[in-house]
Design an enzyme around this catalytic site. Structure first.
Site, PDB file in Angstrom:
ATOM      1  N   GLY A 208      -1.327   7.523  13.671  1.00  0.00           N
ATOM      2  CA  GLY A 208       0.140   7.477  13.684  1.00  0.00           C
ATOM      3  C   GLY A 208       0.783   8.387  12.660  1.00  0.00           C
ATOM      4  O   GLY A 208       1.747   9.095  12.951  1.00  0.00           O
ATOM      5  N   LYS A 292      -1.830  -2.216  -0.216  1.00  0.00           N
ATOM      6  CA  LYS A 292      -1.839  -3.564   0.333  1.00  0.00           C
ATOM      7  C   LYS A 292      -1.877  -4.584  -0.814  1.00  0.00           C
ATOM      8  O   LYS A 292      -2.754  -4.513  -1.674  1.00  0.00           O
ATOM      9  CB  LYS A 292      -3.064  -3.772   1.234  1.00  0.00           C
ATOM     10  CG  LYS A 292      -3.359  -2.622   2.189  1.00  0.00           C
ATOM     11  CD  LYS A 292      -2.241  -2.368   3.177  1.00  0.00           C
ATOM     12  CE  LYS A 292      -2.605  -1.228   4.121  1.00  0.00           C
ATOM     13  NZ  LYS A 292      -1.559  -0.883   5.079  1.00  0.00           N
TER      14      LYS A 292
END
Length: 339
Positions: A208, A292
């Site tokens: 992406g 994260k």
């Protein structure tokens, strides 16, 4: 101030605000009400936070039982504040509230419609210039900002600070929804890959972020042992290398224009083995990195990122740590090396 954020992250926003010297007065789904640190302007203070999406500056509380009653109070607030002010260009008229409160969306829409009708009767030309969304990017805004915290209560302000999170248009060829994440990051940074530039995408699959850079004209090296998909697969401007993202570096110690990195890894590992060496050695000009925080203390991580010894203040002053509209348990870090 009243700060909005992604619903479900208000407790982390409150903790971050307290960690930065704020005083929390109340909170609810997707919002936190607080006061800024002493001797600091509300806008400057809130701009340094990661979790907010929009900060309403000096909001006024409006309460009412009926749709028309609320609409009249909000219209009166705006009309009183518009006295002596010339409005010649489009201005943001933003209404929001937590979707978690069942039925509140319909309530907001009804009050917004009724308020709009009142404004058109009083100031038709000004009302026509109203736009329902914040402009893309980051910075102070002047308009009308309404945040409902319950069916009969809303906070209303003329001044707001847009932190940058923004809904982006999807692309049917994008290999994954993460495409929207990097597009949003470019909007906040105010820069994006373009023709003639180079980018390295670490942890690229399914592609992406690589696709986003390539469709803008950049030459991309996509590093991942996994396969690329969709518009990234076979793209003429994407070179896919099945290599270890932690070991890769530009050939001959060179420099690329963009470092893109969205690895599902422990954030300190990414900081130590990718962010720090890439920034310190000047391997890139600009960067978009996701960290994260699902298995670490998010507020403690923010504290570490902002510490003087962190690679961000040392090698990329002005870098932003954000919790974007598309982010879940992760921060998006954007910046420019040496600035």
């Amino acid at each position: 101030m009243l700060l909005t954020c992604q619903p479900g992250f208000q407790d982390l926003l409150a903790r971050e605000a307290v960690d930065r010297g704020g005083v929390v007065a109340a909170r609810g789904p997707g919002w936190v009400r607080l006061q800024p640190a002493p001797a600091t302007s509300a806008t400057a203070w809130s701009a340094g936070l990661a979790f907010p999406h929009v900060t309403l500056v000096s909001p006024v509380d409006v309460e009412g039982e009926s749709v028309n009653g609320l609409a009249q109070k909000i219209a009166d607030f705006l009309l009183a504040n518009l006295r002596g002010e010339r409005v010649e260009a489009a201005w943001p008229c933003v209404w929001q509230g937590p979707a978690e409160i069942v039925g509140l969306g319909r309530r907001i829409a009804a009050v917004e419609s009724a308020c709009g009708e009142l404004l058109r009767k009083k100031l038709a030309r000004v009302a026509k210039l109203a736009t329902p969304d914040l402009p893309p990017g980051r910075g102070p805004q002047r308009g009308l900002f309404v945040c409902f915290t319950d069916f009969g209560r809303a906070s209303v302000a003329r001044e707001a600070f847009a932190h940058g999170p923004h809904r982006m248009a999807d692309d049917p060829l994008a290999p994954s929804r993460s495409y929207l994440k990097v597009e949003e990051a470019y909007s906040v940074l105010g820069a994006a890959p373009c023709e003639g530039e180079t980018a390295v995408d670490l942890g690229a699959a399914p592609g992406g972020w690589s696709y986003s850079a390539a469709k803008r004209g950049a030459q991309v090296i996509a590093i991942d042992n996994g396969p690329l998909k969709g518009g990234a697969l076979g793209h003429p401007r994407i070179e896919h290398r099945r290599e270890d993202a932690f070991r890769f570096q530009p050939a001959g110690g060179g420099r690329v224009d963009w470092l893109l990195c969205d690895l599902v890894e422990e954030p300190h590992h990414v900081l130590q083995h990718i962010v720090a060496p890439w920034l310190e050695r000047g391997r890139c000009r600009r960067f978009v990195v996701n960290l994260k925080f699902g298995r670490v203390d998010a507020v403690a991580l923010l504290r570490e990122l902002r510490a003087p010894g962190s690679p961000l203040p040392r090698f990329a002053p002005g870098a932003l740590v954000l919790h974007l509209n598309r982010d879940r348990e992760e921060f998006t870090v954007v910046g420019e090396v040496g600035k």
